[in-house]
Design a protein around this motif. Structure first.
Motif, mmCIF file in Angstrom:
data_model
loop_
_atom_site.group_PDB
_atom_site.id
_atom_site.type_symbol
_atom_site.label_atom_id
_atom_site.label_comp_id
_atom_site.label_asym_id
_atom_site.label_seq_id
_atom_site.Cartn_x
_atom_site.Cartn_y
_atom_site.Cartn_z
ATOM 1 N N GLU A 86 0.937 -1.281 -0.295
ATOM 2 C CA GLU A 86 -0.042 -0.013 0.012
ATOM 3 C C GLU A 86 1.148 1.210 -0.294
ATOM 4 O O GLU A 86 1.497 1.244 0.966
ATOM 5 C CB GLU A 86 -0.616 -0.031 1.507
ATOM 6 N N GLN A 87 0.642 2.069 -1.193
ATOM 7 C CA GLN A 87 1.336 3.104 -0.628
ATOM 8 C C GLN A 87 0.556 4.254 0.034
ATOM 9 O O GLN A 87 -0.612 5.031 -0.218
ATOM 10 C CB GLN A 87 1.379 3.816 -2.033
ATOM 11 N N HIS A 88 1.521 5.188 1.252
ATOM 12 C CA HIS A 88 0.570 5.635 1.673
ATOM 13 C C HIS A 88 1.438 7.106 2.072
ATOM 14 O O HIS A 88 2.663 7.544 2.161
ATOM 15 C CB HIS A 88 0.894 5.154 3.460
ATOM 16 N N PHE A 89 0.480 7.965 1.592
ATOM 17 C CA PHE A 89 0.427 9.457 1.490
ATOM 18 C C PHE A 89 -0.745 10.318 2.358
ATOM 19 O O PHE A 89 -0.902 10.440 2.952
ATOM 20 C CB PHE A 89 0.123 9.662 0.268
ATOM 21 N N GLN A 100 -4.189 12.125 6.267
ATOM 22 C CA GLN A 100 -3.765 10.572 5.070
ATOM 23 C C GLN A 100 -4.372 10.042 4.688
ATOM 24 O O GLN A 100 -5.168 9.588 5.507
ATOM 25 C CB GLN A 100 -2.966 10.109 7.134
ATOM 26 N N ASP A 101 -3.970 8.764 3.893
ATOM 27 C CA ASP A 101 -4.973 8.399 2.811
ATOM 28 C C ASP A 101 -3.788 7.146 2.659
ATOM 29 O O ASP A 101 -2.740 7.311 2.530
ATOM 30 C CB ASP A 101 -5.641 8.725 1.724
ATOM 31 N N SER A 102 -4.512 5.985 1.641
ATOM 32 C CA SER A 102 -3.276 4.707 1.503
ATOM 33 C C SER A 102 -4.510 4.367 0.624
ATOM 34 O O SER A 102 -5.530 4.945 -0.541
ATOM 35 C CB SER A 102 -3.017 3.792 2.012
ATOM 36 N N PHE A 143 7.672 -1.172 6.613
ATOM 37 C CA PHE A 143 6.821 0.239 6.026
ATOM 38 C C PHE A 143 8.656 0.636 5.478
ATOM 39 O O PHE A 143 9.046 0.994 6.153
ATOM 40 C CB PHE A 143 6.822 1.337 7.181
ATOM 41 N N SER A 146 9.364 6.285 1.970
ATOM 42 C CA SER A 146 9.452 7.121 0.417
ATOM 43 C C SER A 146 10.761 8.334 0.293
ATOM 44 O O SER A 146 11.323 8.538 1.218
ATOM 45 C CB SER A 146 8.732 8.166 0.030
ATOM 46 N N VAL A 166 5.431 3.108 1.877
ATOM 47 C CA VAL A 166 4.717 1.828 0.900
ATOM 48 C C VAL A 166 5.236 1.071 2.414
ATOM 49 O O VAL A 166 6.260 0.915 2.991
ATOM 50 C CB VAL A 166 5.899 1.353 0.002
ATOM 51 N N LYS A 167 3.596 0.530 2.694
ATOM 52 C CA LYS A 167 3.407 -0.718 3.854
ATOM 53 C C LYS A 167 3.422 -2.125 3.141
ATOM 54 O O LYS A 167 2.658 -2.429 2.306
ATOM 55 C CB LYS A 167 2.957 -0.732 4.537
#
Length: 185
Positions: A86-89, A100-102, A143, A146, A166-167
């Motif tokens: 999952e990309q976290h941003f 925060q979202d993913s 985790f 980036s 990225v998780k």
């Protein structure tokens, strides 16, 4: 005037009653399942019950495979491996704050032919990924932050994003795990 709280309460009670009846039927069905104490006895049971189909049994043993999967992150050996990334941003919302979202980048599952072994015999298991109640062990959860370059960071910021990382999660059914299976032979 209709007392809606009373109507809602009665409908909820009826739904719970029906749900209880259906789970009670499942419990009754499980009582009729034949328990196989040693896997070597399964062949004899199948010969005796060849006219009764489907034939549902309960068997136990240790998870084994001739070609187990070597997990990339945890180092475990397993027969079913699920990997997700999952990309976290952070993203800029309309109110001007960051939330925060993913987003799911990768989801894949690998499975090799596997069997249960109790020391007396082997029984191959097919279709386990779709089984109810199969919970895979979390083998690894990593985790990765980036890497930030000035150009990439500026472009993301202008789009209203801040990349965090990225998780990666690895779930596995490890070899050697004691397991009991209820299923059709």
């Amino acid at each position: 005037m209709v007392p809606w709280s009373g109507v809602t309460c009665c409908l909820s009670a009826a739904a719970l009653y029906l749900l209880g009846r259906s789970s009670g039927k499942d419990a009754e069905a499980l009582k009729s399942v034949t328990r196989v104490n040693q896997l070597k006895d399964l062949a004899q049971l199948l010969e005796a019950a060849n006219k009764v189909l489907p034939f549902v049994v309960t068997i136990s043993g240790r998870v084994s495979s001739d070609t187990p999967i070597n997990c990339e992150y945890s180092g475990l050996r397993g027969v079913i491996v699920e990997e997700t990334a999952e990309q976290h941003f952070l993203k800029h919302n309309d109110a001007g704050s960051w939330i925060q979202d993913s987003a799911l980048m990768l989801s894949m599952c690998k499975e090799v032919p596997w069997y249960l072994d109790d020391g007396t015999a082997r029984v191959y298991v097919v279709g386990a990924r779709g089984a109810a109640g199969l919970v895979l062990t979390v083998g690894s959860e990593v985790f990765e932050e980036s890497g930030r370059s000035l150009v990439r960071g500026t472009l993301d910021y202008l789009q209203g994003l801040k990349m965090l990382g990225v998780k990666r999660i690895e779930r596995v059914l490890p070899t050697g795990t004691p397991l009991t299976v209820v299923g059709e032979v």
